[in-house]
Design a protein around this motif. Sequence first.
Motif, PDB file in Angstrom:
ATOM      1  N   ILE A 115      47.145 -29.096  23.281  1.00 23.50           N
ATOM      2  CA  ILE A 115      46.495 -27.824  22.948  1.00 23.50           C
ATOM      3  C   ILE A 115      47.392 -26.656  23.357  1.00 23.50           C
ATOM      4  CG2 ILE A 115      44.462 -26.361  23.394  1.00 23.50           C
ATOM      5  CD1 ILE A 115      43.815 -29.926  23.790  1.00 23.50           C
ATOM      6  N   CYS A 116      47.885 -26.681  24.601  1.00 18.24           N
ATOM      7  CA  CYS A 116      48.805 -25.636  25.055  1.00 18.24           C
ATOM      8  C   CYS A 116      50.221 -25.865  24.508  1.00 18.24           C
ATOM      9  CB  CYS A 116      48.875 -25.597  26.575  1.00 18.24           C
ATOM     10  SG  CYS A 116      47.309 -25.257  27.347  1.00 18.24           S
ATOM     11  N   CYS A 159      44.196 -24.888  29.831  1.00 17.80           N
ATOM     12  CA  CYS A 159      43.241 -24.554  28.767  1.00 17.80           C
ATOM     13  C   CYS A 159      41.860 -25.145  29.020  1.00 17.80           C
ATOM     14  CB  CYS A 159      43.786 -25.039  27.427  1.00 17.80           C
ATOM     15  SG  CYS A 159      44.029 -26.824  27.376  1.00 17.80           S
ATOM     16  N   HIS A 183      43.078 -30.777  30.955  1.00 11.92           N
ATOM     17  CA  HIS A 183      43.988 -29.761  31.479  1.00 11.92           C
ATOM     18  C   HIS A 183      43.168 -28.748  32.288  1.00 11.92           C
ATOM     19  CE1 HIS A 183      47.609 -26.919  30.483  1.00 11.92           C
ATOM     20  NE2 HIS A 183      47.523 -27.247  31.756  1.00 11.92           N
ATOM     21  N   CYS A 236      50.360 -31.377  27.056  1.00  9.68           N
ATOM     22  CA  CYS A 236      49.039 -30.953  26.595  1.00  9.68           C
ATOM     23  C   CYS A 236      49.162 -30.524  25.141  1.00  9.68           C
ATOM     24  CB  CYS A 236      48.490 -29.805  27.444  1.00  9.68           C
ATOM     25  SG  CYS A 236      46.995 -29.081  26.717  1.00  9.68           S
TER      26      CYS A 236
HETATM   27 ZN   LIG Z   1      46.251 -27.274  27.887  1.00  4.74          ZN
END
Ligand SMILES: [Zn+2]
Lengths: 108, 415
Positions: free
Chosen positions: A8-9, A62, A58, A6
Amino acid sequence: MLNIYCPICQRDCDETELSCGGQAHLIRRDHASSDKNFYEYLYERKNDKGIIFERWRHVYGCGKWFHTARCTLTNQVFGSYSAKEVQPPKSILATIRRSRVDFKGWVK
Amino acid sequence: MKRYSLSSIFTEAFKDNLGWEKAWTKGQPKKEYQIIIVGGGGHGLATAYYLAKNFNVTDIAVIEKGWIGGGNTGRNTTIIRSNYLQESSIGIYEKSRSLYETLSQDLNYNIMFSPRGVLMLCQTEHELRAMKRTSHANRINGVDTKMVAPEEVKEIVPIININGPRFPVLGALWQPRGGTARHDAVAWGYARKCSDFGIDIIEQCEVIGVKKKREKIVGVETTKGNIKAKKVCFVAAGHSSVLADLAGFRLPIESVALQALVSEPIKPIIDCVVMANTVHGYLSQSDKGELVIGGGADGYNNYSQRGSFLHVEETVRALVETFPVISRLRQLRQWGGIVDMTGDRSPIISKTPVDGLYINCGWGTGGFKAIPGSGWATAEMIYNEQPGKLASPFSIDRFSEGRLIDESAAAAVAH
Ligand SMILES: [Zn+2]
Ligand SMILES: Cc1cc2nc3c(=O)[nH]c(=O)nc-3n(C[C@H](O)[C@H](O)[C@H](O)COP(=O)(O)OP(=O)(O)OC[C@H]3O[C@@H](n4cnc5c(N)ncnc54)[C@H](O)[C@@H]3O)c2cc1C
């Protein structure tokens, strides 16, 4: 089990944390478009046997969407990139080419 | 072809069983055919069979890249039912179910059709309401189903737990004429009869290209050379998009892996098929005693014919709650097939953008039950060069015209 990064995470996630949103980079149509354009957007899919670019969310993390390149035959994952990209970035295409010499590139 | 009969079994028994012929001839491709069917699964073979039987066309080749019935036809959980919601679906699935009733006699091949009854559980209020609606739709269209109360469910399936706790059984839709059949036998029986009609069944031969002249089909390119044909029909289930790509168009199809498993064999404990759509699991018992179990499909496109572990776990977890007696059984085998899912979860029997090229696909998780009816309707379409009454609702145009056949509510689980 699939293991997908992911962006973003910034960590790898198990398949169970994620939900797949299907083919990426579809062209979204507005209400004035033709039936054919709507058909392409809503139903028609490339459904390739091989490398595909797809949307993932996700959900148990998130909650954000991102894009991933994956091979549908071997389930090898080549990496993820931002959902804001309108086409696969060069770095992902280069990663794919390193392990698949016959990869022809992204087709709309 | 020698007929199978009681006397043939009797005479062969005294001849050390040396006189049996091969059920079908392994064909080699000729240069040209009137019709080529790509895909030797149930739907492809049935299409060829009904072209010969109903329309006297036998200049046909069935081209299969692996072996006959090695695709989804030999990988499914064999549930046969026709308790659908929409009129168009009922039309083709009920035709199919009724053809199954006499298919063994028709093919002179025991397909072991077993109309043991199919019970679709209702485990939420919404599902109960939806099933009542389906049962009314069935009655209007002459399909024999009825709603049964929880106590009657318990009577039909004594091993069931109707009290929940999470999903108590609130009722069920019962189709006594539904059931199962032996999947391999369906493929083999059709192949044998096709071969008897003089149709070439060509195995280990993959279609790798499509020959067109000005948007009209003229033949296919295969791993055994080029073959000319006036008409071609793709019947390749999970690989339909790959073939369409060769012909230069795309389909409203996504391919995903669907799995099934069987338990170790045990004494008879259940004599009908039970489907639990809310919890995503279904169960029947084979003649060998194995419990045949299926569940949901993978949530992403996939050609790996294997499927993810988590779905097996999910399916079994759900069924153990409904059938506590199976909790200690061990799994014997597990496998996957690549199913072809359309946007409205209904099949496609249609012409294509290429003149002379037809397609039958999109049966997804539930096309075994449809094999005879689908072959019947597809043969009619290929012969008349346009779909008949059974097939016409299932054309590809429906997606751009907004004529969807919404069965996803009626068939929430994969079977
Ligand atoms: Zn994420
Ligand atoms: C686990 C599982 C459980 C299921 N349970 C049920 C059930 O209980 N009830 C039910 O009704 N349905 C069920 N189904 C669905 C059912 O199995 C299918 O809808 C049906 O068998 C499809 O038949 P077919 O002939 O279209 O496809 P297939 O049997 O898959 O045949 C297609 C054939 O095309 C061949 N092919 C592909 N590409 C090429 C090429 N390029 N050249 C030559 N040949 C090619 C393939 O090798 C294959 O043999 C289940 C499916 C699965 C996977």
